[in-house]
Write a protein that holds these residues in place. Structure first.
Motif, PDB file in Angstrom:
ATOM      1  N   ARG A  37       0.869  -1.217  -0.033  1.00  0.00           N
ATOM      2  CA  ARG A  37      -0.002  -0.104  -0.101  1.00  0.00           C
ATOM      3  C   ARG A  37       0.935   1.320  -0.191  1.00  0.00           C
ATOM      4  O   ARG A  37       2.030   1.299   0.389  1.00  0.00           O
ATOM      5  CB  ARG A  37      -0.814  -0.057   1.150  1.00  0.00           C
ATOM      6  CG  ARG A  37      -2.061  -1.109   0.975  1.00  0.00           C
ATOM      7  CD  ARG A  37      -3.020  -0.838   2.329  1.00  0.00           C
ATOM      8  NE  ARG A  37      -3.934  -1.888   2.199  1.00  0.00           N
ATOM      9  CZ  ARG A  37      -5.224  -1.565   1.425  1.00  0.00           C
ATOM     10  NH1 ARG A  37      -5.375  -0.663   0.590  1.00  0.00           N
ATOM     11  NH2 ARG A  37      -5.974  -2.705   1.364  1.00  0.00           N
ATOM     12  N   CYS A  38       0.396   2.252  -0.683  1.00  0.00           N
ATOM     13  CA  CYS A  38       1.077   3.711  -0.689  1.00  0.00           C
ATOM     14  C   CYS A  38       1.319   3.947   0.701  1.00  0.00           C
ATOM     15  O   CYS A  38       0.498   3.973   1.587  1.00  0.00           O
ATOM     16  CB  CYS A  38       0.133   4.844  -1.288  1.00  0.00           C
ATOM     17  SG  CYS A  38       0.679   6.425  -1.305  1.00  0.00           S
ATOM     18  N   ASP A  39       2.327   4.517   1.175  1.00  0.00           N
ATOM     19  CA  ASP A  39       2.765   5.000   2.446  1.00  0.00           C
ATOM     20  C   ASP A  39       2.237   6.393   2.668  1.00  0.00           C
ATOM     21  O   ASP A  39       2.071   6.953   3.780  1.00  0.00           O
ATOM     22  CB  ASP A  39       4.182   5.124   2.599  1.00  0.00           C
ATOM     23  CG  ASP A  39       5.171   3.647   2.942  1.00  0.00           C
ATOM     24  OD1 ASP A  39       4.469   2.911   3.698  1.00  0.00           O
ATOM     25  OD2 ASP A  39       5.889   3.486   2.149  1.00  0.00           O
ATOM     26  N   LEU A  40       1.552   7.234   1.703  1.00  0.00           N
ATOM     27  CA  LEU A  40       0.878   8.385   1.964  1.00  0.00           C
ATOM     28  C   LEU A  40      -0.658   8.071   2.166  1.00  0.00           C
ATOM     29  O   LEU A  40      -1.052   8.837   2.939  1.00  0.00           O
ATOM     30  CB  LEU A  40       1.399   9.258   0.615  1.00  0.00           C
ATOM     31  CG  LEU A  40       2.718  10.104   0.904  1.00  0.00           C
ATOM     32  CD1 LEU A  40       3.830   9.205   0.655  1.00  0.00           C
ATOM     33  CD2 LEU A  40       2.794  11.409   0.178  1.00  0.00           C
ATOM     34  N   SER A  42      -2.385   4.991   1.760  1.00  0.00           N
ATOM     35  CA  SER A  42      -2.796   3.738   1.873  1.00  0.00           C
ATOM     36  C   SER A  42      -3.619   2.920   0.778  1.00  0.00           C
ATOM     37  O   SER A  42      -4.070   1.916   1.069  1.00  0.00           O
ATOM     38  CB  SER A  42      -3.592   3.624   3.153  1.00  0.00           C
ATOM     39  OG  SER A  42      -2.804   4.234   4.450  1.00  0.00           O
ATOM     40  N   GLU A  43      -3.422   3.535  -0.477  1.00  0.00           N
ATOM     41  CA  GLU A  43      -4.005   2.806  -1.737  1.00  0.00           C
ATOM     42  C   GLU A  43      -3.329   1.619  -1.893  1.00  0.00           C
ATOM     43  O   GLU A  43      -2.049   1.891  -1.973  1.00  0.00           O
ATOM     44  CB  GLU A  43      -4.280   3.976  -2.820  1.00  0.00           C
ATOM     45  CG  GLU A  43      -5.438   4.966  -2.717  1.00  0.00           C
ATOM     46  CD  GLU A  43      -6.564   4.258  -2.525  1.00  0.00           C
ATOM     47  OE1 GLU A  43      -6.938   3.377  -3.560  1.00  0.00           O
ATOM     48  OE2 GLU A  43      -7.367   4.542  -1.606  1.00  0.00           O
ATOM     49  N   PRO A  44      -3.955   0.825  -2.468  1.00  0.00           N
ATOM     50  CA  PRO A  44      -3.116  -0.551  -3.061  1.00  0.00           C
ATOM     51  C   PRO A  44      -1.992  -0.049  -4.221  1.00  0.00           C
ATOM     52  O   PRO A  44      -2.641   0.924  -4.915  1.00  0.00           O
ATOM     53  CB  PRO A  44      -4.196  -1.436  -3.576  1.00  0.00           C
ATOM     54  CG  PRO A  44      -5.468  -0.982  -2.936  1.00  0.00           C
ATOM     55  CD  PRO A  44      -5.444   0.573  -2.620  1.00  0.00           C
ATOM     56  N   LEU A  45      -0.867  -0.612  -4.198  1.00  0.00           N
ATOM     57  CA  LEU A  45      -0.011  -0.126  -4.831  1.00  0.00           C
ATOM     58  C   LEU A  45       0.151  -1.175  -6.294  1.00  0.00           C
ATOM     59  O   LEU A  45       0.063  -2.245  -6.016  1.00  0.00           O
ATOM     60  CB  LEU A  45       1.586  -0.215  -4.251  1.00  0.00           C
ATOM     61  CG  LEU A  45       1.751   0.995  -3.242  1.00  0.00           C
ATOM     62  CD1 LEU A  45       3.202   0.379  -2.623  1.00  0.00           C
ATOM     63  CD2 LEU A  45       1.792   2.154  -4.068  1.00  0.00           C
TER      64      LEU A  45
END
Length: 238
Positions: A37-40, A42-45
């Motif tokens: 997940r994106c660290d900014l 939290s969206e799936p990467l």
């Protein structure tokens, strides 16, 4: 050299198999194993995905496409976030002779060098079985490096590094994004055996450099460097 980096992020990265080195692979983000997940936000990467340098915290974070686009310009993140570039450039061997290398005082054959955008200080990072060892390069010595190769002088502050491999007879120099250097540090720590490292770590380091390819884009980031590049103790000066 300074004390090694012993932050929790680097410990988690170095002790996981290479195929699982990803944020959330240990369930830290609350998702299933292997979920990134994106660290900014939290969206799936997706794969591949980009990375951001948190300049204030000295950490490299994974970023989704939306967050990458948000920080695609240097001014967008201000003094906080910088998007890591994609370019990789292999430099000529002639720009870095043995005498110039020796003048930098780096005791090993594998190191990378970054330049601080605020104060101009240059730091050497050496991958080791204990993590990254840091030292400060004297300004006069670094000016000689830049004078020998304009490509080094032109590398971007903070987010790019001069990566040097002089192990096992190699004479490689690259300008690479900072996340490549942390991936290499994880390779060394994960595969190091005994006092000298052993053939396994040498093979993996060789594979790493053979896998580098000049120019953007440089392929999927399947082993993102979710690490803190700053040590817990202040760096010493070589």
């Amino acid at each position: 050299m300074s004390a090694p980096i012993t932050t929790p992020r680097l410990r988690r990265l170095a002790h996981r198999p290479a195929r699982l080195r990803a944020p959330g692979a240990d369930g830290a983000e609350g998702g299933p194993p292997g979920r990134q997940r994106c660290d900014l936000c939290s969206e799936p990467l997706p794969e591949p995905h980009r990375h951001l340098l948190d300049v204030r915290a000295g950490a490299v974070d994974c970023a989704c496409r939306a967050c990458s686009l948000l920080f695609d310009r240097k001014e967008a993140g201000g003094a906080h976030y910088r998007l890591l570039p994609l370019r990789r450039t292999r430099l000529d061997e002639d720009g870095f002779d043995d005498a110039l290398w020796a003048s930098l005082g780096v005791p090993v054959g594998l190191a990378f060098f970054t330049r601080d955008g605020e104060g101009g200080e240059v730091t050497a990072g050496c991958p080791s079985p204990l993590g990254l060892l840091r030292s400060t390069v004297e300004a006069e010595r670094w000016r000689a490096v830049e004078a020998a190769d304009p490509a080094v002088a032109a590398m971007a502050d903070d987010v790019e590094a001069l990566l040097v491999n002089r192990t096992d007879g190699a004479r490689e120099r690259w300008i690479v994004p900072l996340d490549d250097c942390y991936r290499l540090a994880a390779v060394v720590r994960t595969h190091w055996k005994g006092l000298g490292g052993g053939p396994d770590v040498r093979r993996h380091v060789g594979d790493f450099f053979r896998g580098l390819s000049p120019g953007p884009p440089h392929g999927p980031h399947t082993g993102p460097p979710h690490t803190d590049p700053t040590p817990t103790d202040p760096p010493s000066t070589t």
